[in-house]
Design a protein around this motif. Structure first.
Motif, PDB file in Angstrom:
ATOM      1  N   GLY A  96       0.844  -1.191   0.000  1.00 37.74           N
ATOM      2  CA  GLY A  96       0.000   0.000   0.000  1.00 37.74           C
ATOM      3  C   GLY A  96       0.875   1.234   0.000  1.00 37.74           C
ATOM      4  N   VAL A  97       0.542   2.225  -0.796  1.00 36.92           N
ATOM      5  CA  VAL A  97       1.397   3.405  -0.945  1.00 36.92           C
ATOM      6  C   VAL A  97       1.467   4.187   0.364  1.00 36.92           C
ATOM      7  CG1 VAL A  97       1.677   5.607  -2.143  1.00 36.92           C
ATOM      8  CG2 VAL A  97       0.946   3.578  -3.420  1.00 36.92           C
ATOM      9  N   PHE A  98       2.710   4.378   0.875  1.00 35.48           N
ATOM     10  CA  PHE A  98       3.008   5.298   1.973  1.00 35.48           C
ATOM     11  C   PHE A  98       3.765   6.452   1.325  1.00 35.48           C
ATOM     12  CE2 PHE A  98       3.736   1.721   5.380  1.00 35.48           C
ATOM     13  CZ  PHE A  98       2.447   1.255   5.173  1.00 35.48           C
ATOM     14  N   ILE A  99       3.441   7.672   1.645  1.00 39.86           N
ATOM     15  CA  ILE A  99       4.027   8.820   0.972  1.00 39.86           C
ATOM     16  C   ILE A  99       5.559   8.776   1.025  1.00 39.86           C
ATOM     17  CG2 ILE A  99       3.810  10.291   3.029  1.00 39.86           C
ATOM     18  CD1 ILE A  99       3.232  12.636   1.109  1.00 39.86           C
ATOM     19  N   ASP A 100       6.178   8.627  -0.143  1.00 37.67           N
ATOM     20  CA  ASP A 100       7.633   8.621  -0.315  1.00 37.67           C
ATOM     21  C   ASP A 100       8.343   7.495   0.443  1.00 37.67           C
ATOM     22  OD1 ASP A 100       7.462  10.799  -2.004  1.00 37.67           O
ATOM     23  OD2 ASP A 100       7.715  12.242  -0.378  1.00 37.67           O
ATOM     24  N   ILE A 101       7.606   6.532   0.970  1.00 37.63           N
ATOM     25  CA  ILE A 101       8.192   5.392   1.671  1.00 37.63           C
ATOM     26  C   ILE A 101       7.926   4.111   0.885  1.00 37.63           C
ATOM     27  CG2 ILE A 101       8.065   3.975   3.771  1.00 37.63           C
ATOM     28  CD1 ILE A 101       9.454   6.492   4.373  1.00 37.63           C
ATOM     29  N   ILE A 102       6.696   3.973   0.382  1.00 33.73           N
ATOM     30  CA  ILE A 102       6.327   2.895  -0.541  1.00 33.73           C
ATOM     31  C   ILE A 102       5.687   3.574  -1.741  1.00 33.73           C
ATOM     32  CG2 ILE A 102       4.889   0.848  -0.904  1.00 33.73           C
ATOM     33  CD1 ILE A 102       5.069   0.346   2.103  1.00 33.73           C
ATOM     34  N   THR A 103       6.277   3.397  -2.904  1.00 30.86           N
ATOM     35  CA  THR A 103       5.845   4.137  -4.090  1.00 30.86           C
ATOM     36  C   THR A 103       5.242   3.226  -5.145  1.00 30.86           C
ATOM     37  OG1 THR A 103       7.955   3.926  -5.287  1.00 30.86           O
ATOM     38  CG2 THR A 103       7.764   5.736  -3.695  1.00 30.86           C
ATOM     39  N   GLU A 104       4.454   3.826  -6.026  1.00 33.20           N
ATOM     40  CA  GLU A 104       3.875   3.079  -7.137  1.00 33.20           C
ATOM     41  C   GLU A 104       4.960   2.549  -8.069  1.00 33.20           C
ATOM     42  OE1 GLU A 104       1.170   5.704  -9.042  1.00 33.20           O
ATOM     43  OE2 GLU A 104      -0.296   5.682  -7.404  1.00 33.20           O
ATOM     44  N   GLN A 105       6.085   3.253  -8.136  1.00 35.72           N
ATOM     45  CA  GLN A 105       7.185   2.843  -9.016  1.00 35.72           C
ATOM     46  C   GLN A 105       8.001   1.694  -8.429  1.00 35.72           C
ATOM     47  OE1 GLN A 105       6.700   6.093  -7.969  1.00 35.72           O
ATOM     48  NE2 GLN A 105       5.547   6.642  -9.811  1.00 35.72           N
ATOM     49  N   GLY A 106       7.795   1.391  -7.142  1.00 36.41           N
ATOM     50  CA  GLY A 106       8.504   0.277  -6.520  1.00 36.41           C
ATOM     51  C   GLY A 106       9.874   0.614  -5.983  1.00 36.41           C
ATOM     52  N   ASP A 107      10.205   1.925  -5.904  1.00 38.42           N
ATOM     53  CA  ASP A 107      11.540   2.310  -5.474  1.00 38.42           C
ATOM     54  C   ASP A 107      11.559   3.005  -4.121  1.00 38.42           C
ATOM     55  OD1 ASP A 107      10.288   4.672  -6.176  1.00 38.42           O
ATOM     56  OD2 ASP A 107      11.841   5.341  -7.581  1.00 38.42           O
ATOM     57  N   GLY A 108      10.483   2.868  -3.345  1.00 35.94           N
ATOM     58  CA  GLY A 108      10.441   3.482  -2.024  1.00 35.94           C
ATOM     59  C   GLY A 108      11.474   2.859  -1.093  1.00 35.94           C
ATOM     60  N   PRO A 109      11.912   3.593  -0.063  1.00 37.39           N
ATOM     61  CA  PRO A 109      12.935   3.068   0.846  1.00 37.39           C
ATOM     62  C   PRO A 109      12.578   1.730   1.488  1.00 37.39           C
ATOM     63  CG  PRO A 109      12.651   5.410   1.207  1.00 37.39           C
ATOM     64  CD  PRO A 109      11.574   4.997   0.244  1.00 37.39           C
ATOM     65  N   TYR A 110      11.327   1.572   1.943  1.00 40.17           N
ATOM     66  CA  TYR A 110      10.949   0.284   2.526  1.00 40.17           C
ATOM     67  C   TYR A 110      11.024  -0.828   1.478  1.00 40.17           C
ATOM     68  CZ  TYR A 110       9.219   2.093   7.043  1.00 40.17           C
ATOM     69  OH  TYR A 110       9.102   2.643   8.303  1.00 40.17           O
ATOM     70  N   GLN A 111      10.630  -0.511   0.251  1.00 40.75           N
ATOM     71  CA  GLN A 111      10.707  -1.499  -0.822  1.00 40.75           C
ATOM     72  C   GLN A 111      12.154  -1.873  -1.110  1.00 40.75           C
ATOM     73  OE1 GLN A 111       8.220   1.292  -2.913  1.00 40.75           O
ATOM     74  NE2 GLN A 111       6.979  -0.372  -3.742  1.00 40.75           N
ATOM     75  N   GLN A 112      13.034  -0.876  -1.093  1.00 51.02           N
ATOM     76  CA  GLN A 112      14.456  -1.157  -1.308  1.00 51.02           C
ATOM     77  C   GLN A 112      15.007  -2.053  -0.198  1.00 51.02           C
ATOM     78  OE1 GLN A 112      16.981   2.234  -2.366  1.00 51.02           O
ATOM     79  NE2 GLN A 112      15.126   3.407  -2.811  1.00 51.02           N
ATOM     80  N   LEU A 113      14.635  -1.770   1.049  1.00 46.49           N
ATOM     81  CA  LEU A 113      15.089  -2.591   2.166  1.00 46.49           C
ATOM     82  C   LEU A 113      14.620  -4.037   2.015  1.00 46.49           C
ATOM     83  CD1 LEU A 113      14.517  -0.285   5.283  1.00 46.49           C
ATOM     84  CD2 LEU A 113      16.713  -1.051   4.379  1.00 46.49           C
ATOM     85  N   LEU A 114      13.323  -4.198   1.736  1.00 41.83           N
ATOM     86  CA  LEU A 114      12.776  -5.545   1.650  1.00 41.83           C
ATOM     87  C   LEU A 114      13.399  -6.327   0.501  1.00 41.83           C
ATOM     88  CD1 LEU A 114      10.716  -7.616   2.735  1.00 41.83           C
ATOM     89  CD2 LEU A 114       9.136  -6.773   0.989  1.00 41.83           C
ATOM     90  N   HIS A 115      13.532  -5.699  -0.652  1.00 42.39           N
ATOM     91  CA  HIS A 115      14.055  -6.417  -1.816  1.00 42.39           C
ATOM     92  C   HIS A 115      15.541  -6.738  -1.654  1.00 42.39           C
ATOM     93  CE1 HIS A 115      10.604  -6.399  -4.685  1.00 42.39           C
ATOM     94  NE2 HIS A 115      10.166  -5.506  -3.795  1.00 42.39           N
ATOM     95  N   LYS A 116      16.283  -5.875  -0.999  1.00 38.93           N
ATOM     96  CA  LYS A 116      17.685  -6.175  -0.714  1.00 38.93           C
ATOM     97  C   LYS A 116      17.791  -7.370   0.234  1.00 38.93           C
ATOM     98  CE  LYS A 116      21.939  -4.075   1.138  1.00 38.93           C
ATOM     99  NZ  LYS A 116      22.801  -4.492   0.028  1.00 38.93           N
ATOM    100  N   ALA A 117      16.962  -7.359   1.286  1.00 38.73           N
ATOM    101  CA  ALA A 117      16.970  -8.469   2.241  1.00 38.73           C
ATOM    102  C   ALA A 117      16.542  -9.770   1.567  1.00 38.73           C
ATOM    103  CB  ALA A 117      16.050  -8.156   3.416  1.00 38.73           C
ATOM    104  N   ALA A 118      15.518  -9.690   0.711  1.00 34.67           N
ATOM    105  CA  ALA A 118      15.040 -10.886   0.017  1.00 34.67           C
ATOM    106  C   ALA A 118      16.129 -11.461  -0.883  1.00 34.67           C
ATOM    107  CB  ALA A 118      13.790 -10.563  -0.788  1.00 34.67           C
TER     108      ALA A 118
END
Length: 260
Positions: free
Chosen positions: A26-48
């Protein structure tokens, strides 16, 4: 083709592939983005990637992401634990090591009085976001009038246009908007962890137990600070709820993932 090579190719092609973990974002302002490059998304994908986990992430408006997770279409969702618990017993979910922490504050436009108590909000119209209703329970219990919009950007725009008197928003999401806003850091409506919320089935347990040590290591070695940048807020993870991941005794150790 030599029989041994043929057998090896067959074994490789026939080996079962690890199932992708379906993630609702779910989109969090500038934390989870529609483009998939939000900081939380980066953290999760790096960990994965470090943990050898394959993700199938889909981004939705916040309230829809909660519905997608609640219907069982996704194994995991970023945050939204309080919203999930509205209709789900605590023993049915698990949470990972946190991606960060959140603090819920009341914001007013720059130059307007800061809100330091619930009594100041009485008689005012406060803007909120659909999907976050369960995070606003303290406000509604105080009789504060809330008006809801679909996302945080629309919420901020309504504040700037004067259509609401104040908004309720999260840090770190709003950190880069603070030059436009007033708030009292000492007046916090709610605070907690932003983790991955996961169904408590075999697949969910495997996901949480595999990715949490990696996230913990990333936090300890400074990846969180590097990726979150100005949105990084320090925290010391202290699990106390039945669904929260319990670190091994002694905490996380900075070992190389996949090494002997």
């Amino acid at each position: 083709m030599p029989k041994l090579l043929l057998l090896l190719l067959c074994l490789l092609s026939c080996a079962p592939r690890a199932a992708e973990v379906k993630v609702a974002a779910g989109v969090f302002i500038d934390i989870i983005t529609e483009q998939g490059d939000g900081p939380y998304q980066q953290l999760l994908h790096k960990a994965a990637a470090e943990a050898g986990i394959s993700l199938d992430e889909r981004v939705y408006p916040l309230s829809r992401a909660v519905r997608i997770f609640g219907s069982g279409e996704a194994l995991a969702i970023y945050g939204m634990t309080e919203a999930v618990l509205r209709s789900t017993p605590a023993e049915k979910i698990l949470t990972s090591y946190p991606l960060g922490v959140y603090r819920l504050h009341i914001f007013t436009p720059k130059g307007k009085p800061r809100i330091s108590s619930y009594s100041q909000l009485r008689g005012l119209l406060v803007g909120g976001v659909l999907g976050y209703e369960d995070y606003y329970r303290e406000l509604t219990s105080q009789g504060i009038k809330l008006e809801f919009v679909a996302d945080e950007r629309h919420q901020l725009k309504r504040l700037q246009l004067g259509r609401v008197d104040a908004v309720v928003g999260f840090l770190p999401d709003w950190l880069d908007k603070l030059d436009q806003l007033e708030y009292d850091p000492a007046f916090t409506v709610l605070e907690g962890y932003d983790y991955m919320t996961v169904w408590a089935n075999d697949e969910g347990r495997h996901f949480v137990d595999t990715i949490s040590p990696v996230l913990c290591q990333m936090h300890a070695r400074g990846d969180y600070r590097d990726i979150l940048g100005q949105r990084f807020m320090t925290f010391d993870y202290q699990p106390s709820k039945v669904y929260e991941w319990q670190p091994p005794q002694g905490g996380c150790h900075l070992t190389q993932v996949g090494s002997d």
